[in-house]
Design a protein around this motif. Structure first.
Motif, PDB file in Angstrom:
ATOM      1  N   GLU A  58       0.837  -1.202   0.000  1.00 25.94           N
ATOM      2  CA  GLU A  58       0.000   0.000   0.000  1.00 25.94           C
ATOM      3  C   GLU A  58       0.874   1.256   0.000  1.00 25.94           C
ATOM      4  O   GLU A  58       0.549   2.251  -0.672  1.00 25.94           O
ATOM      5  N   TRP A  59       1.950   1.204   0.771  1.00 27.03           N
ATOM      6  CA  TRP A  59       2.878   2.335   0.772  1.00 27.03           C
ATOM      7  C   TRP A  59       3.497   2.536  -0.606  1.00 27.03           C
ATOM      8  O   TRP A  59       3.598   3.661  -1.108  1.00 27.03           O
ATOM      9  N   GLN A  60       3.896   1.429  -1.260  1.00 24.07           N
ATOM     10  CA  GLN A  60       4.499   1.532  -2.585  1.00 24.07           C
ATOM     11  C   GLN A  60       3.530   2.125  -3.603  1.00 24.07           C
ATOM     12  O   GLN A  60       3.903   2.973  -4.414  1.00 24.07           O
ATOM     13  N   LYS A  61       2.288   1.675  -3.568  1.00 22.35           N
ATOM     14  CA  LYS A  61       1.277   2.205  -4.493  1.00 22.35           C
ATOM     15  C   LYS A  61       1.093   3.707  -4.283  1.00 22.35           C
ATOM     16  O   LYS A  61       0.995   4.469  -5.244  1.00 22.35           O
ATOM     17  N   HIS A  62       1.057   4.103  -3.025  1.00 19.88           N
ATOM     18  CA  HIS A  62       0.906   5.526  -2.721  1.00 19.88           C
ATOM     19  C   HIS A  62       2.126   6.313  -3.191  1.00 19.88           C
ATOM     20  O   HIS A  62       2.012   7.415  -3.732  1.00 19.88           O
ATOM     21  N   LEU A  63       3.315   5.743  -2.978  1.00 20.16           N
ATOM     22  CA  LEU A  63       4.558   6.393  -3.376  1.00 20.16           C
ATOM     23  C   LEU A  63       4.565   6.673  -4.876  1.00 20.16           C
ATOM     24  O   LEU A  63       4.838   7.796  -5.312  1.00 20.16           O
ATOM     25  N   PHE A  64       4.259   5.659  -5.678  1.00 22.04           N
ATOM     26  CA  PHE A  64       4.264   5.826  -7.132  1.00 22.04           C
ATOM     27  C   PHE A  64       3.139   6.749  -7.589  1.00 22.04           C
ATOM     28  O   PHE A  64       3.326   7.551  -8.511  1.00 22.04           O
ATOM     29  N   LYS A  65       1.979   6.633  -6.954  1.00 21.91           N
ATOM     30  CA  LYS A  65       0.850   7.478  -7.330  1.00 21.91           C
ATOM     31  C   LYS A  65       1.167   8.945  -7.069  1.00 21.91           C
ATOM     32  O   LYS A  65       0.915   9.820  -7.913  1.00 21.91           O
ATOM     33  N   TYR A  66       1.762   9.217  -5.904  1.00 19.95           N
ATOM     34  CA  TYR A  66       2.069  10.604  -5.540  1.00 19.95           C
ATOM     35  C   TYR A  66       3.045  11.223  -6.540  1.00 19.95           C
ATOM     36  O   TYR A  66       2.830  12.325  -7.045  1.00 19.95           O
ATOM     37  N   PHE A  67       4.136  10.516  -6.843  1.00 19.34           N
ATOM     38  CA  PHE A  67       5.150  11.103  -7.714  1.00 19.34           C
ATOM     39  C   PHE A  67       4.758  11.084  -9.185  1.00 19.34           C
ATOM     40  O   PHE A  67       5.297  11.862  -9.978  1.00 19.34           O
ATOM     41  N   SER A  68       3.816  10.212  -9.554  1.00 26.88           N
ATOM     42  CA  SER A  68       3.311  10.283 -10.926  1.00 26.88           C
ATOM     43  C   SER A  68       2.473  11.535 -11.114  1.00 26.88           C
ATOM     44  O   SER A  68       2.423  12.113 -12.211  1.00 26.88           O
ATOM     45  N   GLU A  69       1.830  11.990 -10.041  1.00 26.88           N
ATOM     46  CA  GLU A  69       0.977  13.178 -10.102  1.00 26.88           C
ATOM     47  C   GLU A  69       1.752  14.455  -9.793  1.00 26.88           C
ATOM     48  O   GLU A  69       1.375  15.550 -10.246  1.00 26.88           O
ATOM     49  N   ASN A  70       2.856  14.332  -9.040  1.00 22.26           N
ATOM     50  CA  ASN A  70       3.569  15.533  -8.582  1.00 22.26           C
ATOM     51  C   ASN A  70       5.031  15.610  -9.022  1.00 22.26           C
ATOM     52  O   ASN A  70       5.665  16.639  -8.835  1.00 22.26           O
ATOM     53  N   GLY A  71       5.541  14.515  -9.584  1.00 24.25           N
ATOM     54  CA  GLY A  71       6.942  14.532  -9.977  1.00 24.25           C
ATOM     55  C   GLY A  71       7.190  14.316 -11.449  1.00 24.25           C
ATOM     56  O   GLY A  71       8.231  14.683 -11.973  1.00 24.25           O
ATOM     57  N   GLY A  72       6.239  13.683 -12.109  1.00 25.12           N
ATOM     58  CA  GLY A  72       6.384  13.451 -13.534  1.00 25.12           C
ATOM     59  C   GLY A  72       7.307  12.295 -13.863  1.00 25.12           C
ATOM     60  O   GLY A  72       7.727  11.519 -13.006  1.00 25.12           O
ATOM     61  N   ASP A 105      11.026   7.575 -13.222  1.00 23.82           N
ATOM     62  CA  ASP A 105      12.184   6.840 -13.730  1.00 23.82           C
ATOM     63  C   ASP A 105      13.142   6.496 -12.593  1.00 23.82           C
ATOM     64  O   ASP A 105      13.733   5.404 -12.565  1.00 23.82           O
ATOM     65  N   ILE A 106      13.310   7.431 -11.661  1.00 27.20           N
ATOM     66  CA  ILE A 106      14.185   7.179 -10.508  1.00 27.20           C
ATOM     67  C   ILE A 106      13.613   6.058  -9.646  1.00 27.20           C
ATOM     68  O   ILE A 106      14.336   5.142  -9.235  1.00 27.20           O
ATOM     69  N   LEU A 107      12.307   6.110  -9.391  1.00 26.79           N
ATOM     70  CA  LEU A 107      11.664   5.070  -8.577  1.00 26.79           C
ATOM     71  C   LEU A 107      11.753   3.703  -9.252  1.00 26.79           C
ATOM     72  O   LEU A 107      11.954   2.683  -8.581  1.00 26.79           O
ATOM     73  N   ASN A 108      11.620   3.673 -10.549  1.00 29.52           N
ATOM     74  CA  ASN A 108      11.643   2.396 -11.277  1.00 29.52           C
ATOM     75  C   ASN A 108      13.030   1.757 -11.290  1.00 29.52           C
ATOM     76  O   ASN A 108      13.171   0.571 -11.584  1.00 29.52           O
ATOM     77  N   LYS A 109      14.041   2.552 -10.994  1.00 34.04           N
ATOM     78  CA  LYS A 109      15.398   2.005 -10.932  1.00 34.04           C
ATOM     79  C   LYS A 109      15.692   1.344  -9.585  1.00 34.04           C
ATOM     80  O   LYS A 109      16.701   0.652  -9.437  1.00 34.04           O
ATOM     81  N   ILE A 110      14.821   1.559  -8.618  1.00 34.49           N
ATOM     82  CA  ILE A 110      15.026   0.983  -7.285  1.00 34.49           C
ATOM     83  C   ILE A 110      14.618  -0.481  -7.278  1.00 34.49           C
ATOM     84  O   ILE A 110      13.517  -0.836  -7.713  1.00 34.49           O
ATOM     85  N   ASP A 111      15.493  -1.323  -6.810  1.00 32.93           N
ATOM     86  CA  ASP A 111      15.197  -2.757  -6.695  1.00 32.93           C
ATOM     87  C   ASP A 111      14.486  -2.997  -5.360  1.00 32.93           C
ATOM     88  O   ASP A 111      15.112  -3.366  -4.367  1.00 32.93           O
ATOM     89  N   PHE A 112      13.166  -2.764  -5.343  1.00 31.07           N
ATOM     90  CA  PHE A 112      12.418  -2.907  -4.098  1.00 31.07           C
ATOM     91  C   PHE A 112      12.461  -4.332  -3.566  1.00 31.07           C
ATOM     92  O   PHE A 112      12.473  -4.558  -2.353  1.00 31.07           O
ATOM     93  N   GLU A 113      12.498  -5.301  -4.461  1.00 32.13           N
ATOM     94  CA  GLU A 113      12.552  -6.696  -4.031  1.00 32.13           C
ATOM     95  C   GLU A 113      13.815  -6.954  -3.206  1.00 32.13           C
ATOM     96  O   GLU A 113      13.783  -7.600  -2.159  1.00 32.13           O
ATOM     97  N   ALA A 114      14.922  -6.410  -3.683  1.00 32.42           N
ATOM     98  CA  ALA A 114      16.194  -6.601  -2.974  1.00 32.42           C
ATOM     99  C   ALA A 114      16.197  -5.860  -1.642  1.00 32.42           C
ATOM    100  O   ALA A 114      16.653  -6.385  -0.618  1.00 32.42           O
TER     101      ALA A 114
END
Length: 229
Positions: A21-35, A40-49
């Protein structure tokens, strides 16, 4: 980052949430406020690791700015390189620390403690005279590390000379004292160091002041001094 944190708090206030839920909120917020750039920066993060990886190595190399610490390391090196120099020829002065913050002094003292072999006892005595503020500072972080350094001296006379001032500092009976050092990060290492130098002195000061320590601290110090099991 602050606007995101405010949105996070307002979104989940009073709730218990899952990581997804935190991850969904994180991506949603920056898609609306960061562009796209932020996404692209978030997608480079290996959240699984980061979330499920094992071992001691981090998924990404963290590079720390050591600019401030380097000044402390350089001063330690200068002292270490002076080992063969007679104290009468040393050129250190109180001004060495003029631009140092308290944290830099802490790093300086901690690094000195880790030197192997340690500084010669003659240099420690010279340091106590040159950086005399170490003996009187009201900063417990600095004083505790100074006593930790000076009391590990192989010169019995030098260590014993500082044992009682260290004991008075810990229990808060020195002139101008800010009070008993009840935090275990200060009192336990302090009594341990004093005890190695002068066991009777450490026990004397502890017994006279143990009622002022927190019961847990008093119990552990008593064990450290061999007074109980």
């Amino acid at each position: 980052m602050l606007p995101y944190l405010k949105d996070y708090v307002n979104t989940f206030r009073g709730q218990s949430i899952r990581t997804d839920e935190w991850q969904k909120h994180l991506f949603k917020y920056f898609s609306e406020n960061g562009g796209k750039e932020k996404l692209d920066i978030l997608n480079k993060i290996d959240f699984e690791a980061w979330l499920h990886g094992e071992g001691l190595d981090l998924p990404a190399v963290v590079e720390y700015d050591t600019t401030l610490a380097q000044k402390a390391y350089d001063l330690v090196k200068a002292w270490s390189d002076s080992r063969s120099t007679p104290p009468s020829d040393l050129k250190f002065s109180e001004s060495d620390l003029k631009e140092f913050s308290s944290n830099q002094i802490v790093v300086f003292l901690e690094t000195l403690q880790s030197l192997s072999p340690p500084l010669p006892d003659s240099h420690l005595r010279y340091m106590s005279e040159t950086y005399s503020s170490f003996n009187t500072t009201g900063n417990a972080e600095i004083r505790s590390r100074w006593y930790g350094l000076i009391l590990q001296s192989e010169d019995a006379d030098l260590a014993r000379e500082f044992a009682e001032p260290a004991a008075k500092w810990v229990v808060g009976t020195e002139k101008g004292s800010t009070g008993l050092k009840g935090r275990m990060k200060f009192c336990r290492p302090g009594f341990k160091s004093i005890h190695k130098v002068n066991g009777d002195l450490a026990i004397e000061y502890f017994e006279a002041n143990k009622q002022y320590f927190h019961p847990i601290a008093a119990k552990l110090i008593s064990k450290d001094l061999g007074l109980s099991k």
